[in-house]
Enzyme design. Structure first.
Site, mmCIF file in Angstrom:
data_model
loop_
_atom_site.group_PDB
_atom_site.id
_atom_site.type_symbol
_atom_site.label_atom_id
_atom_site.label_comp_id
_atom_site.label_asym_id
_atom_site.label_seq_id
_atom_site.Cartn_x
_atom_site.Cartn_y
_atom_site.Cartn_z
ATOM 1 N N CYS A 160 0.702 -1.116 0.000
ATOM 2 C CA CYS A 160 0.112 -0.020 -0.008
ATOM 3 C C CYS A 160 0.831 1.324 -0.044
ATOM 4 O O CYS A 160 0.241 2.497 -0.015
ATOM 5 C CB CYS A 160 -0.835 -0.105 1.119
ATOM 6 S SG CYS A 160 -2.052 -1.554 1.071
ATOM 7 N N HIS A 300 -1.890 8.354 5.894
ATOM 8 C CA HIS A 300 -2.264 7.287 5.297
ATOM 9 C C HIS A 300 -3.551 6.420 5.855
ATOM 10 O O HIS A 300 -4.481 6.039 5.113
ATOM 11 C CB HIS A 300 -1.009 6.283 5.591
ATOM 12 C CG HIS A 300 -1.169 4.842 5.154
ATOM 13 N ND1 HIS A 300 -1.112 4.778 3.745
ATOM 14 C CD2 HIS A 300 -1.351 3.745 5.475
ATOM 15 C CE1 HIS A 300 -1.401 3.449 3.523
ATOM 16 N NE2 HIS A 300 -1.369 2.468 4.484
ATOM 17 N N GLU A 311 0.540 5.490 13.044
ATOM 18 C CA GLU A 311 0.770 6.667 12.261
ATOM 19 C C GLU A 311 0.767 8.142 13.094
ATOM 20 O O GLU A 311 1.688 8.996 12.929
ATOM 21 C CB GLU A 311 -0.109 6.696 10.807
ATOM 22 C CG GLU A 311 0.407 7.909 10.331
ATOM 23 C CD GLU A 311 -0.739 8.125 9.148
ATOM 24 O OE1 GLU A 311 -1.736 7.717 8.852
ATOM 25 O OE2 GLU A 311 -0.260 9.038 8.074
ATOM 26 N N LYS A 333 -8.918 8.584 2.811
ATOM 27 C CA LYS A 333 -9.608 7.302 2.543
ATOM 28 C C LYS A 333 -10.797 7.169 2.919
ATOM 29 O O LYS A 333 -11.375 6.320 2.943
ATOM 30 C CB LYS A 333 -8.535 6.408 3.296
ATOM 31 C CG LYS A 333 -7.248 5.793 2.320
ATOM 32 C CD LYS A 333 -6.445 4.951 2.941
ATOM 33 C CE LYS A 333 -5.043 4.572 2.043
ATOM 34 N NZ LYS A 333 -4.033 5.438 2.529
ATOM 35 N N HIS A 338 -9.606 2.612 0.329
ATOM 36 C CA HIS A 338 -7.942 2.230 0.398
ATOM 37 C C HIS A 338 -7.754 1.712 -1.072
ATOM 38 O O HIS A 338 -8.007 0.484 -1.415
ATOM 39 C CB HIS A 338 -7.530 1.404 1.281
ATOM 40 C CG HIS A 338 -6.214 1.015 1.655
ATOM 41 N ND1 HIS A 338 -5.194 1.746 0.744
ATOM 42 C CD2 HIS A 338 -5.404 0.642 2.543
ATOM 43 C CE1 HIS A 338 -4.120 1.371 1.171
ATOM 44 N NE2 HIS A 338 -4.182 0.786 2.366
ATOM 45 N N PHE A 399 2.076 -3.350 3.875
ATOM 46 C CA PHE A 399 2.427 -4.685 4.370
ATOM 47 C C PHE A 399 3.885 -4.932 3.829
ATOM 48 O O PHE A 399 4.150 -4.793 2.817
ATOM 49 C CB PHE A 399 1.387 -5.790 3.774
ATOM 50 C CG PHE A 399 0.110 -5.738 4.521
ATOM 51 C CD1 PHE A 399 -0.083 -5.171 5.622
ATOM 52 C CD2 PHE A 399 -0.949 -6.509 4.186
ATOM 53 C CE1 PHE A 399 -1.238 -5.144 6.141
ATOM 54 C CE2 PHE A 399 -2.123 -6.612 4.666
ATOM 55 C CZ PHE A 399 -2.437 -5.658 5.806
#
Lengths: 412, 82
Positions: A160, A300, A311, A333, A338, A399
């Site tokens: 991502c 994010h 974050e 988002k 996403h 990830f």
């Protein structure tokens, strides 16, 4: 002295709009792109919601062109053509023109669909375009072919964080002198039973099937995972010199990038956000600015319980608790869902437009702020940003422990 | 099942249009797939497989390289299906 890299064109196709202007309008209006999936394959899944593209790329592309591209490549081509036209479709030296289109997963629907063909109809019926369609570099290659880029086509893959890494890679290409102009961004098309089931068993997806528009809710106490979305974001980047020589309209500068890896866990974020914090510091240093110069953050913020907190800790550790509590943060988002490999690029575009219009878009569905966040999250109406040339931070994580931070500078 | 040359040409022209976007009316016997119609090797595979299905014939991979023109393909299919 680093080469100044400017942005001269924007393109996007997302769950809330088939182009940049409709996407930005929906972000400002806070209109969710998440829908209930009516498809038969979705009915057996615990998660039956996703954010589908607002405009089917097959309606935009030539029929034969679309047929030879995975859906991720179709999105990339649509967004790249918009960005290129937006930049004035310049005549450029092909040998100094590059493309970087990243993806998180690649042509997964092609792979799975063709496996169905193989099993049901036999090997002879497998499409001869399967390999170019499923390869993760397929979208980059298709865009490079369509626009005639010969300085290299690249496809960074970092889950991502891919879209943001694509832009960071483009920045490096221009600064290192490998290209004068780069079409860069990310794309994804993974709304299919297997990726949905696979993310779901990781407990990564929201299961708020009874309230699709409310499912992507970054920072809210009841957030329960991200909403899978599809689409692409692409920007045209060029050296300031190249842009000036052709009289191009400049939207922003990509002022800096920072990339780190957690070495913590294959899928869990470092709970303290240490790797993310290092990426943000590197990006600030690369841009040559102090933390207090960041006037806006496009986070994010995927709406997962752990990720959003990690974050916020990263942001606070770099900006300091006091300043971090003031900077307007947008979690777009909440609107788009996403886009995985497309996310970082779409959100860079959102950050650029926020700076260019001096307006931070709202984060929707934030009914009750998680106490662990302690950031100034924009909710409700769009928030005006101060006048003048401002800096924004855009974070993307993936990830694998990938952390990418980009610093964008507005120019007016 | 036997096919007339006209039927095969018309059917093949439809397939070429479906797979490559070339207007069916451009698909005439004397045209070369690569030189005149600009059909690439991957698209040629799609055309061959679709033609096999449509006309109930087998076009071996070794044979495909000999099918340089539309006429070559039409005649091969007519002969196979006879």
């Amino acid at each position: 002295m680093k080469t100044t890299v400017v942005v001269t064109g924007l393109g996007a196709t997302t769950p809330v709009g088939g182009d940049v202007s409709s996407t930005w309008k929906a972000m400002l209006a806070g209109e969710s792109g998440t829908v209930l999936l009516e498809d038969e394959w979705a009915q057996q899944l615990p998660t039956r919601i996703a954010a589908r593209a607002a405009v089917d790329p097959r309606e935009v592309l030539d029929r034969i062109e679309a047929k030879k591209l995975d859906r991720s490549g179709q999105f990339a081509l649509v967004a790249a053509r918009e960005a290129w036209a937006h930049a004035g479709a310049p005549e450029v030296d092909p040998d100094r023109f590059a493309v970087v289109v990243a993806t998180g997963i690649g042509g997964v629907t092609t792979l799975l669909d063709q496996y169905d063909v193989l099993r049901e109809k036999g090997p002879r019926r497998v499409s001869p375009f399967t390999v170019p369609m499923l390869m993760p570099n397929g979208p980059a290659a298709a865009v490079g072919l369509a626009l005639g880029a010969r300085a290299g086509v690249h496809a960074p893959v970092s889950a991502c964080a891919s879209g943001a890494e694509g832009i960071a890679y483009g920045l490096d290409m221009i600064r290192s002198g490998r290209a004068d102009i780069v079409v860069a961004g990310g794309t994804e098309a993974a709304i299919h039973a297997l990726p949905m089931a696979a993310f779901d068993v990781m407990m990564a997806l929201s299961r708020r099937n009874d309230d699709p528009p409310g499912a992507s809710r970054p920072y809210d106490t009841t957030r329960d995972g991200f909403v899978m979305a599809e689409g692409a974001g692409i920007i045209v980047m060029e050296s300031a010199e190249h842009a000036a020589a052709r009289g191009a309209y400049v939207y922003a500068e990509i002022a800096g990038a920072g990339m780190t890896s957690d070495a913590h866990h294959i899928a869990q974020p470092d709970p303290h956000g240490a790797g993310a914090a290092r990426a943000i510091r590197l990006a600030l240093t690369d841009a040559g600015i102090e933390p207090e110069q960041i006037a806006h953050i496009n986070a994010h913020a995927t709406s997962t319980p752990q990720g959003d907190v990690a974050e916020s800790l990263a942001i606070r550790s770099v900006l300091g608790d006091t300043y971090a509590a003031q900077v307007p943060v947008s979690a777009t988002k909440s609107v788009t869902g996403h886009l995985l490999g497309g996310a970082g690029a779409v959100e860079t575009i959102a950050a650029i437009l926020a700076l260019d219009t001096h307006t931070a878009p709202p984060t929707i569905n934030l009914d009750e702020m998680d106490e662990a966040i302690e950031l100034n999250v924009v909710t409700g109406e769009p928030l005006g940003l101060p006048p003048g040339s401002l800096y924004a931070l855009n974070n993307s994580f993936g990830f694998g422990g990938h952390n990418v931070a980009l610093v964008v500078r507005g120019v007016r | 099942m036997a096919h007339s040359e006209q039927d095969v040409l018309a059917g093949l022209a439809e397939i070429v249009n479906e797979e490559s976007g070339i207007p069916a009316s451009d698909v005439t016997l004397e045209k070369s797939f690569t030189d005149d119609l600009d059909v690439d090797s991957l698209t040629m595979v799609s055309i061959v497989v679709a033609a096999e299905e449509k006309f109930g014939v087998k076009i071996p991979d070794d044979e495909v390289k000999n099918l340089k023109t539309v006429g070559d393909a039409v005649h091969f299919i007519v002969a196979q299906a006879a």
